[in-house]
Every structure is written in structure tokens, then in C-alpha cells.
Design a protein around this motif. Structure first.
Motif, PDB file in Angstrom:
ATOM      1  N   ASP A  57       0.853  -1.183   0.000  1.00 40.91           N
ATOM      2  CA  ASP A  57       0.000   0.000   0.000  1.00 40.91           C
ATOM      3  C   ASP A  57       0.892   1.237   0.000  1.00 40.91           C
ATOM      4  O   ASP A  57       1.338   1.702   1.051  1.00 40.91           O
ATOM      5  N   ASP A  58       1.157   1.775  -1.183  1.00 40.61           N
ATOM      6  CA  ASP A  58       2.038   2.936  -1.284  1.00 40.61           C
ATOM      7  C   ASP A  58       1.452   4.181  -0.644  1.00 40.61           C
ATOM      8  O   ASP A  58       2.169   5.162  -0.412  1.00 40.61           O
ATOM      9  N   SER A  59       0.148   4.158  -0.354  1.00 38.22           N
ATOM     10  CA  SER A  59      -0.485   5.341   0.237  1.00 38.22           C
ATOM     11  C   SER A  59       0.022   5.625   1.645  1.00 38.22           C
ATOM     12  O   SER A  59      -0.171   6.728   2.164  1.00 38.22           O
ATOM     13  N   ILE A  60       0.685   4.655   2.278  1.00 38.28           N
ATOM     14  CA  ILE A  60       1.229   4.906   3.619  1.00 38.28           C
ATOM     15  C   ILE A  60       2.483   5.771   3.543  1.00 38.28           C
ATOM     16  O   ILE A  60       2.921   6.311   4.565  1.00 38.28           O
ATOM     17  N   TYR A  61       3.040   5.919   2.353  1.00 36.48           N
ATOM     18  CA  TYR A  61       4.223   6.764   2.178  1.00 36.48           C
ATOM     19  C   TYR A  61       3.803   8.190   1.853  1.00 36.48           C
ATOM     20  O   TYR A  61       2.804   8.406   1.138  1.00 36.48           O
ATOM     21  N   PRO A  62       4.542   9.178   2.324  1.00 41.76           N
ATOM     22  CA  PRO A  62       4.272  10.558   1.909  1.00 41.76           C
ATOM     23  C   PRO A  62       4.356  10.677   0.393  1.00 41.76           C
ATOM     24  O   PRO A  62       5.123   9.949  -0.251  1.00 41.76           O
ATOM     25  N   ARG A  63       3.603  11.589  -0.184  1.00 46.00           N
ATOM     26  CA  ARG A  63       3.535  11.713  -1.642  1.00 46.00           C
ATOM     27  C   ARG A  63       4.919  11.876  -2.262  1.00 46.00           C
ATOM     28  O   ARG A  63       5.205  11.330  -3.328  1.00 46.00           O
ATOM     29  N   ASP A  64       5.799  12.635  -1.597  1.00 45.99           N
ATOM     30  CA  ASP A  64       7.136  12.884  -2.150  1.00 45.99           C
ATOM     31  C   ASP A  64       7.987  11.625  -2.243  1.00 45.99           C
ATOM     32  O   ASP A  64       8.995  11.611  -2.951  1.00 45.99           O
ATOM     33  N   LEU A  65       7.605  10.560  -1.533  1.00 53.07           N
ATOM     34  CA  LEU A  65       8.405   9.344  -1.514  1.00 53.07           C
ATOM     35  C   LEU A  65       7.821   8.210  -2.356  1.00 53.07           C
ATOM     36  O   LEU A  65       8.487   7.186  -2.542  1.00 53.07           O
ATOM     37  N   ARG A  66       6.630   8.377  -2.859  1.00 53.69           N
ATOM     38  CA  ARG A  66       5.968   7.259  -3.546  1.00 53.69           C
ATOM     39  C   ARG A  66       6.686   6.864  -4.838  1.00 53.69           C
ATOM     40  O   ARG A  66       6.752   5.683  -5.169  1.00 53.69           O
TER      41      ARG A  66
END
Length: 292
Positions: A40-49
Motif C-alpha cells: 500500500d504505497d499510500s502509507i508513504y508521503p507523496r514525495d516518496l511514492r
């Protein structure tokens, strides 16, 4: 013919999708197998996805179909044929790394059997063919591409020996012949003439330095008639290196620990508790690192 330069490998699938055409085959040259199916990439801040997506770039490329991503379906009939040219020694290293993360009961003790099993899994489950080069010659792929129809070449520059000081994930002190040479990659391109080439993972400093090995490589492509385009080049190497470091630290200190804690339920197919724990821990971790 054109060659499109990106900073990060995970930017490539989006570019391929945006080209608006279906490729029958993609040949990807890389010193790593970026075959993670991701979480679930949504757990990462947008700048890190975009950074965390590097480990799944090949999986995403496999499921680009007709200009659209078919990742949700994960069907072998969707997407182009994907051939990954990876050095045999790096394939072995990848398999050993995967094995080390499995419960002992699931590990294969024989290395050759383990490698064969991994290659078979990629072919049968993900529709990805591994082409071990070196030692196999890239010229073998030239003959195949003559019959491939519409195809694209994807180059992660860490595949080439000369690029190790100019890429983000270098191979430390590789023995002679372990990695592919730039001259052989250029020779392959000259003989096979892919219409489109995507290039990634070169440092910003190498892209901007006219005397770098990377600039020499680009000069060779220009001499072959390729027009060069840049997409999504980061502002600085420091920005990329820090983001990669933070993502690696999160996996090492948070995700991996939580996977071990929840291994029993995950092996039964129950991922809910792990995902909840990971999402909760991620908020605090990234806040401490200064990412919103």
C-alpha cells in the motif's frame, strides 16, 4: 527514434503508458530485478511514492497494455512480453536476498535449485523472462528482436560497468565481467535499433556533466540517430539519495520487523493486521523524518 531520460526507474512505466501504443515486447537491462508487487504505497508521503516504486518497476512494466496499466488484473495475457537482461551474478544475489527473508521452512538449500525456482516463478507467475547476461551475449537478443514486432528498450544504467559511480544504486567493486559493458549495450542498440529507449537511474550530476560516462553513452545514442528527451529529472542528487535512504530505513526498521511479528497470519493470507500496524507506524516514522 527517441531516447527518454528519467531520474528514477519507477517513472518509466508511466512514460510507457503515456506513449499511447501497445508494445509486443519490452527488453529491460538492469543489474537488479525490480519485481516487487508492492504494498500500500499510500502509507508513504507523496514525495516518496515515486522512490519506493523503484523496487517494482519491472512488475509495472510487465502490465502496461495498450497505453494503460493492468496492474490490478495481474493476468499473464495482459501486457507485453518482458525480458529482463540481468547479470547472472546479480541474479544469484537477488535470489539469496529473497531466500534470507523467508521462514527457514520455505528456504531452498541448494543455490542452483533456488535460482531455477525463482526464474521459473517469474516466468510462470508474472510472465517475466530472465535473460542472464553476462554471461549470455546480448547478440542473442538482437536476433529475437528482429521478429518481436513493436518493442521498447528500457535501460537502468547500473547495468553497465562504467556507470557504477554515476548511478543511485551502485554495485560495489564488481569483478571483471560481472556487469555488462557500455560498448556492448551500444552495440546491441546499433544492431537492433529500438524505436524507443527509456533510460533511468543516472545521477543528476552525471546527466549534467558533459565529461561523464553517462554523457558519453548519450553521445553514442545521438550518433545512432536518437533524439534525446528528459522527463522528471530531480533537482539534485541529495534529494534522491535522502529519499532512497529514508525508504530503505523504513523497510529495515519498521516493515520488516512488523512482517516478522505478523508472519503467521500473513502465511494464512490474512494481511489486515499487518497493514494496519504498518500504516500506523508509518505516520510517526515519516513525521520524524520531516515528510508530511
Amino acid at each position: 527514434m527517441r531516447a527518454i531520460i528519467h531520474s528514477i526507474h519507477s517513472q518509466v512505466p508511466g512514460t510507457v503508458a503515456s506513449l499511447g501504443r501497445r508494445f509486443d515486447t519490452i527488453v529491460s537491462m538492469d543489474s537488479h530485478l525490480d519485481v516487487s508487487l508492492g504494498g500500500d504505497d499510500s502509507i508513504y508521503p507523496r514525495d516518496l511514492r515515486i522512490i519506493v516504486g523503484r523496487t517494482g518497476a519491472h512488475s509495472a512494466l510487465r502490465h502496461i497494455s495498450g497505453g494503460l496499466s493492468a496492474l490490478k488484473d495481474r493476468k499473464l495475457k495482459d501486457g507485453p512480453e518482458l525480458i529482463i537482461a540481468v547479470p547472472e551474478a546479480m541474479l544469484a544475489r537477488h535470489v539469496m536476498d529473497v531466500e534470507s527473508k523467508l521462514p527457514r521452512a520455505l528456504r531452498v538449500s541448494d543455490q542452483e535449485e533456488s535460482i531455477s525456482s525463482s526464474v521459473r516463478f517469474l516466468a510462470e507467475t508474472m510472465g517475466i523472462e530472465v535473460y542472464p547476461s553476462p554471461p549470455r551475449s546480448l547478440q542473442g537478443l538482437v536476433r529475437r528482436m528482429e521478429k518481436a514486432g513493436s518493442w521498447l528498450l528500457d535501460v537502468d544504467v547500473d547495468y553497465m560497468h562504467e556507470m557504477q559511480k554515476e548511478c543511485y544504486t551502485r554495485i560495489i567493486n564488481p569483478a571483471p565481467g560481472v556487469l555488462q559493458s557500455m560498448s556492448r549495450v551500444v552495440g546491441f542498440i546499433g544492431k537492433s535499433r529500438p524505436e524507443t529507449i527509456t533510460i533511468s537511474e543516472a545521477k543528476v550530476s552525471a546527466i549534467r556533466d558533459p565529461k561523464s560516462n553517462f554523457s558519453t553513452f548519450i553521445g553514442e545514442l545521438k550518433a545512432l540517430g536518437y533524439e534525446i528527451e528528459e522527463r522528471g529529472i530531480f533537482a539534485s542528487d541529495a534529494e534522491v539519495v535522502r529519499a532512497i535512504s529514508v525508504c530503505k530505513e523504513f523497510y529495515r526498521t519498521v516493515s520488516r520487523r512488523l512482517m516478522l511479528d505478523h508472519m503467521d497470519s500473513m502465511m494464512r493470507g490474512d494481511m489486515e493486521d499487518f497493514h494496519k500496524a504498518e500504516a500506523s507506524a508509518a505516520k510517526e516514522f515519516f513525521k520524524e523524518k520531516g515528510y508530511a
